[in-house]
Structures are given as structure tokens and as C-alpha cells.
Design an enzyme around this catalytic site. Sequence first.
Site, PDB file in Angstrom:
ATOM      1  N   HIS A   1       1.784   4.773   4.529  1.00 29.47           N
ATOM      2  CA  HIS A   1       0.983   5.307   3.430  1.00 29.47           C
ATOM      3  C   HIS A   1       1.404   6.736   3.077  1.00 29.47           C
ATOM      4  CE1 HIS A   1      -2.563   2.358   4.326  1.00 29.47           C
ATOM      5  NE2 HIS A   1      -1.473   1.752   3.891  1.00 29.47           N
ATOM      6  N   SER A  12       0.812  -1.220   0.000  1.00 25.83           N
ATOM      7  CA  SER A  12       0.000   0.000   0.000  1.00 25.83           C
ATOM      8  C   SER A  12       0.841   1.264   0.000  1.00 25.83           C
ATOM      9  CB  SER A  12      -0.966  -0.006   1.190  1.00 25.83           C
ATOM     10  OG  SER A  12      -0.294  -0.347   2.380  1.00 25.83           O
TER      11      SER A  12
END
Length: 321
Positions: free
Chosen positions: A258, A212
Site C-alpha cells: 500500500h 490496492s
Amino acid sequence: MTNPGWGGAASEGTPPPQPRCVRHPDRPTALSCTRCGRPACPDCLRAASVGHQCVDCVAAGQREMPQARTVSGAQIRTQNPTPVVTYALMALNVLIFAITALQAKSLMDNGGGVINRFTGVATFDSPLFGRLVLAPDLVAQGEWIRLLGSGFLHFGLVHLAVNMFALWVLGRDTEFVLGRSRYLAVYLLALFGGSASALTFESLGAFTAGASGAIFGIMGAQAVLLLRMRRSANPILAVIGLNIVISLTVPGISLWGHIGGLVVGAAATAVLVYAPTGQRTAADLARSRTLGWVGLAAVGVLVAGLIALRVVGLRDQMGLA
């Protein structure tokens, strides 16, 4: 009495030798290229707007014709290119997940294990997972492979499916615009950026894994590309905002991983598409490509510097020489 034309009838009856094709000397031909005028056989001629041109002139004309390029300078070879890099990254993620699932004998808990409450040492059901998962204390001890390998691990089938769907949706268009090599460079830089951020801001005993961080980097890349093309970036910005909210509210998600991937992916793309292009000549294009790679290298050096500084701090904190 003389006759100046005597004997001329015989010479007039002998036709001149027929020209030979410049590429096939064994083939006589009465045809020639309308561009260069050289004799050519039918196999060496191609239909042109006026007459026929030889294959050499056709190739030269194609080299001289400006090539269609994207905003980043990537050459457009076809309107429906195959996103080779995106598919390869997806396949690698799935392969590594399959290995860890087989080792752990579980699709949903391939990253499971136990932590010794006396030593703090974690033992994972999958040896490969335990070897690659991002653990700050182990990176500080020199296990650098975790910075890269953790970006190809996933905690369970749902985690893998969500990330691979996002990569499939976002990666194809980004690869088309950036070109394969630069797209791969942006992806890997975002992956390292996510690892660097998690290494810096997550707790010492935390374990981080997943693609991610790199996928957030592709989101950042798309936002920059849309802005560069003067198109609305609101849809991708909304997706980024929603995912950040999810990262803040759902337990167990690495917010810092992230954010690190997002920032580095956007920065890496910006140095590519905002570098002076001047795509009118081959020299301008080569200069733009060089500047783009230099910019990517600078982003990479910055990320490596942040990792090095954090590792030094961790080693001091852990009392390592």
C-alpha cells in the site's frame, strides 16, 4: 449615323452566370461566407454571431479557440465524460477473479492452496492464481509477470468488492482530471510501485495480491491534484490515514504494498501537474505534455531500478547464479 447603345438591349437581358459553391461546384448559389467571402450553398453554411460562415471557416475558428483544460492539461471534451479506463480496469479485475474462482470452485477462497512443508513449494487451487501471485523467490527466478499480474488478483469476493468500489469512487474523477492515457500510466506505475515495495520489504515466502497498491496510488494522485488546485486535501488524506491504520492493525494486509503504491502514485502525478504548463499556445501545451511524459518515464525507471536491485539481493540470498 451611329448609335453607340445599339445592340446593348440584348446583352443587358442576359444575366451574369451565378457563382458556384466552392465545395459543391455543381450548385449555383447567391450566398457567401461572411468571414472569407467565398460562395457557399446552404448546406455548407452555419449560423454565426454575424451572418453565416462556411464549414471551413467554422472549423478554423474552432481550432483557433482555446480549449478548456484541466489542471494537468487534459482537454475537457464534455462535462460528463465516460471513465473508459476505470471501467476497463474494473472489468479486467472482475474477469481474472471469475477465472480464478471457477478454477478453485470457490468465491471466497479462490486463492487457497497448500504449501509442501518439506520443499516449501505452494500449490494453489487456481492455476492462474498460482501463476500470477507475487512471490519474491519466484520473481527472483525470473517470473516477472507476477509484478504486474498480482495487481489483478484478489483473495476472495470481499477483497475484490472493496477494491472495485474504491476504484469506482476514486478512479472516475482522477481519470477526468489526468486524461485517459496519463491516468492509466499513473495507475500502472503505482501498481508496480506497490509490487516493488512488497518485493523489497515482505518476507521471502510471502504471497501478495490485490489492486490496492494501485488504488492507494490513485489516492495519492487525488491528494496531489487537490493541492495543485489549491483545494482542501483533508478528506482524501483522512481516507489515506484510515486505510494505513487498517493496514497496520488487520492481519494479512500488505502494508508495504500500500505504501509503495501511494508514494509512486503521488510522485507520478506530481511530475504531471507541477511541470511548467504555459497553456496559452499550442507549443507551450506540447512542451508541457512532453515534460510530463518524461517525468513519468523517470519515475518508471526509478521503480524498475529498485526492483532490479532487490532481485539481485534475493538471488544472492537464495544462492542463485
